[in-house]
Write a protein that holds these residues in place. Structure first.
Motif, PDB file in Angstrom:
ATOM      1  N   LEU A 555      59.220  40.640  38.849  1.00  0.00           N
ATOM      2  CA  LEU A 555      58.386  41.842  38.801  1.00  0.00           C
ATOM      3  C   LEU A 555      59.174  43.101  39.130  1.00  0.00           C
ATOM      4  O   LEU A 555      60.039  43.101  40.009  1.00  0.00           O
ATOM      5  CB  LEU A 555      57.225  41.729  39.788  1.00  0.00           C
ATOM      6  N   ARG A 556      58.836  44.165  38.436  1.00  0.00           N
ATOM      7  CA  ARG A 556      59.377  45.480  38.768  1.00  0.00           C
ATOM      8  C   ARG A 556      58.680  46.016  40.021  1.00  0.00           C
ATOM      9  O   ARG A 556      57.517  45.674  40.272  1.00  0.00           O
ATOM     10  CB  ARG A 556      59.145  46.457  37.614  1.00  0.00           C
ATOM     11  N   PRO A 557      59.333  46.856  40.804  1.00  0.00           N
ATOM     12  CA  PRO A 557      58.621  47.553  41.882  1.00  0.00           C
ATOM     13  C   PRO A 557      57.423  48.312  41.301  1.00  0.00           C
ATOM     14  O   PRO A 557      57.546  49.011  40.292  1.00  0.00           O
ATOM     15  CB  PRO A 557      59.672  48.509  42.438  1.00  0.00           C
ATOM     16  N   GLY A 558      56.275  48.144  41.923  1.00  0.00           N
ATOM     17  CA  GLY A 558      55.049  48.729  41.377  1.00  0.00           C
ATOM     18  C   GLY A 558      54.337  47.807  40.405  1.00  0.00           C
ATOM     19  O   GLY A 558      53.249  48.131  39.930  1.00  0.00           O
ATOM     20  N   GLY A 559      54.935  46.634  40.122  1.00  0.00           N
ATOM     21  CA  GLY A 559      54.322  45.674  39.209  1.00  0.00           C
ATOM     22  C   GLY A 559      53.248  44.840  39.896  1.00  0.00           C
ATOM     23  O   GLY A 559      53.149  44.811  41.131  1.00  0.00           O
ATOM     24  N   TYR A 560      52.451  44.142  39.096  1.00  0.00           N
ATOM     25  CA  TYR A 560      51.263  43.442  39.603  1.00  0.00           C
ATOM     26  C   TYR A 560      51.343  41.933  39.361  1.00  0.00           C
ATOM     27  O   TYR A 560      51.857  41.478  38.336  1.00  0.00           O
ATOM     28  CB  TYR A 560      50.006  43.951  38.898  1.00  0.00           C
ATOM     29  N   LEU A 561      50.784  41.192  40.301  1.00  0.00           N
ATOM     30  CA  LEU A 561      50.403  39.799  40.089  1.00  0.00           C
ATOM     31  C   LEU A 561      48.883  39.770  39.999  1.00  0.00           C
ATOM     32  O   LEU A 561      48.186  40.227  40.910  1.00  0.00           O
ATOM     33  CB  LEU A 561      50.871  38.911  41.244  1.00  0.00           C
ATOM     34  N   LEU A 562      48.361  39.230  38.917  1.00  0.00           N
ATOM     35  CA  LEU A 562      46.918  39.055  38.737  1.00  0.00           C
ATOM     36  C   LEU A 562      46.652  37.557  38.709  1.00  0.00           C
ATOM     37  O   LEU A 562      46.995  36.866  37.745  1.00  0.00           O
ATOM     38  CB  LEU A 562      46.459  39.726  37.440  1.00  0.00           C
ATOM     39  N   SER A 583      51.115  44.655  48.707  1.00  0.00           N
ATOM     40  CA  SER A 583      49.712  44.934  49.014  1.00  0.00           C
ATOM     41  C   SER A 583      48.864  43.969  48.193  1.00  0.00           C
ATOM     42  O   SER A 583      49.234  43.595  47.074  1.00  0.00           O
ATOM     43  CB  SER A 583      49.349  46.380  48.670  1.00  0.00           C
ATOM     44  N   THR A 584      47.741  43.533  48.754  1.00  0.00           N
ATOM     45  CA  THR A 584      46.876  42.576  48.048  1.00  0.00           C
ATOM     46  C   THR A 584      45.418  42.980  48.184  1.00  0.00           C
ATOM     47  O   THR A 584      45.019  43.600  49.166  1.00  0.00           O
ATOM     48  CB  THR A 584      47.048  41.142  48.594  1.00  0.00           C
ATOM     49  N   GLY A 589      36.087  36.395  45.229  1.00  0.00           N
ATOM     50  CA  GLY A 589      36.508  35.126  45.788  1.00  0.00           C
ATOM     51  C   GLY A 589      37.459  34.319  44.935  1.00  0.00           C
ATOM     52  O   GLY A 589      37.798  33.189  45.291  1.00  0.00           O
ATOM     53  N   GLN A 590      37.943  34.880  43.814  1.00  0.00           N
ATOM     54  CA  GLN A 590      38.864  34.099  42.976  1.00  0.00           C
ATOM     55  C   GLN A 590      39.898  34.947  42.251  1.00  0.00           C
ATOM     56  O   GLN A 590      40.778  34.395  41.579  1.00  0.00           O
ATOM     57  CB  GLN A 590      38.092  33.265  41.960  1.00  0.00           C
ATOM     58  N   PHE A 591      39.832  36.265  42.367  1.00  0.00           N
ATOM     59  CA  PHE A 591      40.800  37.138  41.714  1.00  0.00           C
ATOM     60  C   PHE A 591      41.615  37.874  42.779  1.00  0.00           C
ATOM     61  O   PHE A 591      41.098  38.753  43.464  1.00  0.00           O
ATOM     62  CB  PHE A 591      40.105  38.155  40.800  1.00  0.00           C
ATOM     63  N   LEU A 592      42.879  37.504  42.887  1.00  0.00           N
ATOM     64  CA  LEU A 592      43.782  38.157  43.834  1.00  0.00           C
ATOM     65  C   LEU A 592      44.711  39.063  43.051  1.00  0.00           C
ATOM     66  O   LEU A 592      45.360  38.634  42.091  1.00  0.00           O
ATOM     67  CB  LEU A 592      44.600  37.111  44.598  1.00  0.00           C
ATOM     68  N   VAL A 593      44.770  40.326  43.443  1.00  0.00           N
ATOM     69  CA  VAL A 593      45.706  41.270  42.841  1.00  0.00           C
ATOM     70  C   VAL A 593      46.765  41.613  43.878  1.00  0.00           C
ATOM     71  O   VAL A 593      46.445  42.118  44.955  1.00  0.00           O
ATOM     72  CB  VAL A 593      45.001  42.565  42.365  1.00  0.00           C
ATOM     73  N   GLY A 594      48.005  41.286  43.567  1.00  0.00           N
ATOM     74  CA  GLY A 594      49.124  41.647  44.431  1.00  0.00           C
ATOM     75  C   GLY A 594      49.955  42.722  43.764  1.00  0.00           C
ATOM     76  O   GLY A 594      50.187  42.670  42.552  1.00  0.00           O
ATOM     77  N   LYS A 595      50.395  43.696  44.541  1.00  0.00           N
ATOM     78  CA  LYS A 595      51.245  44.762  44.004  1.00  0.00           C
ATOM     79  C   LYS A 595      52.550  44.788  44.777  1.00  0.00           C
ATOM     80  O   LYS A 595      52.560  44.945  46.007  1.00  0.00           O
ATOM     81  CB  LYS A 595      50.549  46.119  44.083  1.00  0.00           C
TER      82      LYS A 595
END
Length: 603
Positions: A555-562, A583-584, A589-595
């Motif tokens: 991931l690039r800095p500022g990129g997301y994990l969905l 940051s998350t 209850g089932q969608f985690l967004v990590g940045k």
């Protein structure tokens, strides 16, 4: 008599109480996280805690199963601020550190190779244990230039490798202009510009029909991927690939530009694509000796080329007549004839240049397998009995059989683009409800992306260009995003249901991968990683921390994990991401967004 029963009843009550207590203790202990602690190679802080209170019901269906859009759920009893106390360290590997690719930069394994004759040193050699260090950022790293501007210019400081500027200065691959690298659209074989070259191909052989008949292309030895980049204007998606070699950072340039690309080489192992995947394969001075080793490299190309598909070869043996080139041309004539390929176009001069090209077409019928005496010199047909996913498989000296559907009928050419995106794939399984599942999957992803991914989650989609679906299923996630200015690398795990042929048949691109190992890409090359129920089938083989480190690398800095997954998985993964200073946020209850941020461990 009744008085004698009292001691018995008293003892029975005590026994029942003890059994109840033991049952409660057992089930409480099983709700903890034995997987995470059993595999964690780092010390974990004593204050680590994850709530085990009841979470809202979530779908645990794999992405290829029909599922309704998630319903609203009550707030989740999970502390997203919990972090594991992991002592992260920065990778220290000398000059390659900022561009570290674990399975391609394993120098200890490469030194032990007995031969490099067939590009063995450019193939994957993964370390026995995936590294857990973090790749540092290049000095003065900047937020990447946004698409479509990035196709023509990128920040020099993000990919500070000037060797190609000097090495290819006469061929207009790339130039340095102030703080930028600029890509004029030139190439070794298209000195009149890539647009002219692309148009010349269709004029030479009109049946090509870019973006209608031809949708999915493989560009072998792609350079900085200008061929694939400009084909995007014609609704063609190209998988550009090249090895990590002396052409410094060519694939990194491509991905920084926002053009689909991967690191690979035609050496001793099969390419990680399914049979009959590509509509067209292109090689412009790609430095592959197709006729070498009994013709195994070209036989591998024949395997992944769709029946009726085209191979465009622009190289000196096509248009030069010195002894070496004549020898190669005659070898190619014999080899292509043995595979029943036919020449459908031959041009000795492309525009004002002194280069030419030949277009071959693969047969769409099984006539090449006829047991006729004239076929005696042909390589044998491949044995399909013990067919495996092409992962770490040696190249074969055989002609691949044409793919068939579940009824044994030859698979025909897909519908024209864009109809093929939603048409029933011929390679669907034979189960009676397979078509219904496929249609429901398509509807499910369209609804989920519209109602949740775009409207409810903290993702700035305008900054997203390079996307990876880590567990792609039928490719429904990518299909639902087709109208947006981004592209998706559809990854089918080698231990999941093999759906990659369906993905290519839909007009999308993808690749096989084992998520217990590192992916063949440079650091900082993806804007968003999508994971739908990936982890539940990997926990017995893979370490969740190793996968988190690999996601951080890609991931690039500022990129997301969905991530869409069970609450159990989210509770295991979130503390690892927080320890990486991501940051998350959690939804339903089932969608985690990590940045991912720009944090790296201090020296």
């Amino acid at each position: 008599m009744g008085d004698r029963n009292y001691p018995f009843l008293f003892l029975l009550s005590i026994l029942l109480f003890v059994l109840a207590f033991l049952s409660f203790t057992f089930f409480s202990s099983t709700s903890s996280y034995p997987f995470l602690f059993a595999f964690t190679p780092f010390p974990i802080s004593s204050d680590f805690h994850v709530s085990v209170s009841a979470s809202p019901p979530v779908s645990t269906s794999p992405p290829i199963s029909p599922a309704p859009a998630p319903a609203p759920a009550p707030p989740d009893d999970v502390d997203l601020n919990v972090s594991l106390n992991i002592r992260w360290q920065t990778c220290r590997l000398g000059s390659v550190t900022v561009d570290y690719i674990p399975c391609l930069d394993n120098f200890h394994a490469i030194k032990r190779l007995k031969s490099k004759k067939h590009m063995e040193n450019r193939e994957r050699h993964c370390p026995r244990r995936p590294p857990t260090c973090l790749v540092p950022l290049p000095l003065d790293y900047k937020v990447p230039v946004q698409w479509p501007k990035s196709r023509d210019m990128i920040w020099y400081s993000n990919v500070p490798h000037p060797k190609l500027v000097e090495y290819k200065k006469d061929q207009n691959w790339v130039r340095k202009s102030g703080d930028y690298f600029v890509f004029p659209g030139g190439g070794t074989q298209f000195k009149d510009g890539v647009n002219f070259y692309v148009d010349f191909i269709q004029k030479t052989f009109p049946a090509i029909k870019w973006g209608e008949h031809i949708r999915v292309v493989l560009d072998v030895g792609c350079g900085v991927a200008s061929f694939g980049g400009y084909l995007l204007d014609k609704d063609v998606i190209t998988m550009s690939f090249a090895p990590k070699d002396e052409h410094e950072a060519q694939i990194q340039f491509a991905l920084e530009r926002g053009i689909p690309a991967t690191l690979s080489v035609i050496g001793t192992r099969k390419l990680t694509f399914p049979d009959g995947a590509y509509d067209l394969i292109h090689c412009a001075r790609c430095r592959v000796h197709w006729e070498a080793d009994g013709g195994r490299p070209l036989l591998e190309l024949n395997r992944i080329l769709r029946p009726g598909g085209f191979f465009i070869w622009s190289a000196t043996p096509v248009y030069k007549r010195d002894d070496r080139d004549l020898k190669v041309w005659k070898s190619m004539e014999a080899l292509t004839k043995s595979m029943c390929w036919k020449v459908v176009a031959l041009e000795k001069r492309v525009g004002s240049t002194r280069v030419g090209l030949v277009i071959y077409q693969k047969p769409s019928s099984s006539s090449c397998s006829d047991p006729h005496p004239s076929n005696a010199k042909r390589p044998p047909l491949c044995d399909e009995k013990n067919k495996k996913v092409p992962w770490n498989e040696r190249l074969s000296y055989c002609i691949s059989r044409l793919p068939v559907d579940s009824q044994g009928n030859l698979i025909s050419w897909p519908a024209p683009w864009p109809q093929r995106l939603t048409s029933k794939p011929q390679s669907l399984p034979s189960e009676p409800d397979a078509e219904d599942i496929f249609k429901e999957d398509t509807k499910h992803w369209a609804s989920l992306i519209s109602d949740v991914y775009f409207d409810a989650l903290a993702i700035r989609w305008a900054s997203v260009r390079n996307v990876m679906d880590m567990n792609a299923g039928y490719g429904g996630f990518a299909a639902a995003l087709n109208e947006f200015p981004l592209w998706v690398m559809n990854v089918v795990p080698i231990d999941a249901q093999d759906t990659l042929s369906i993905i290519f048949e839909r007009g999308l691109i993808g690749i096989y991968h084992d998520w217990c190992e590192s992916f063949n890409t440079y650091p900082r090359t993806y804007d968003l990683l999508h994971s739908s129920f990936l982890f539940k089938n990997r926990i017995l083989r893979c370490n969740i921390i190793d996968i988190a480190v690999e996601m951080d690398r890609m991931l690039r800095p500022g990129g997301y994990l969905l991530l869409q997954d069970t609450m159990e998985t989210i509770k295991k993964l979130n503390p690892v991401l927080r320890s990486l200073h991501w940051s998350t946020s959690l939804y339903q209850g089932q969608f985690l967004v990590g940045k991912k941020g720009s944090w790296r461990p201090s020296e």
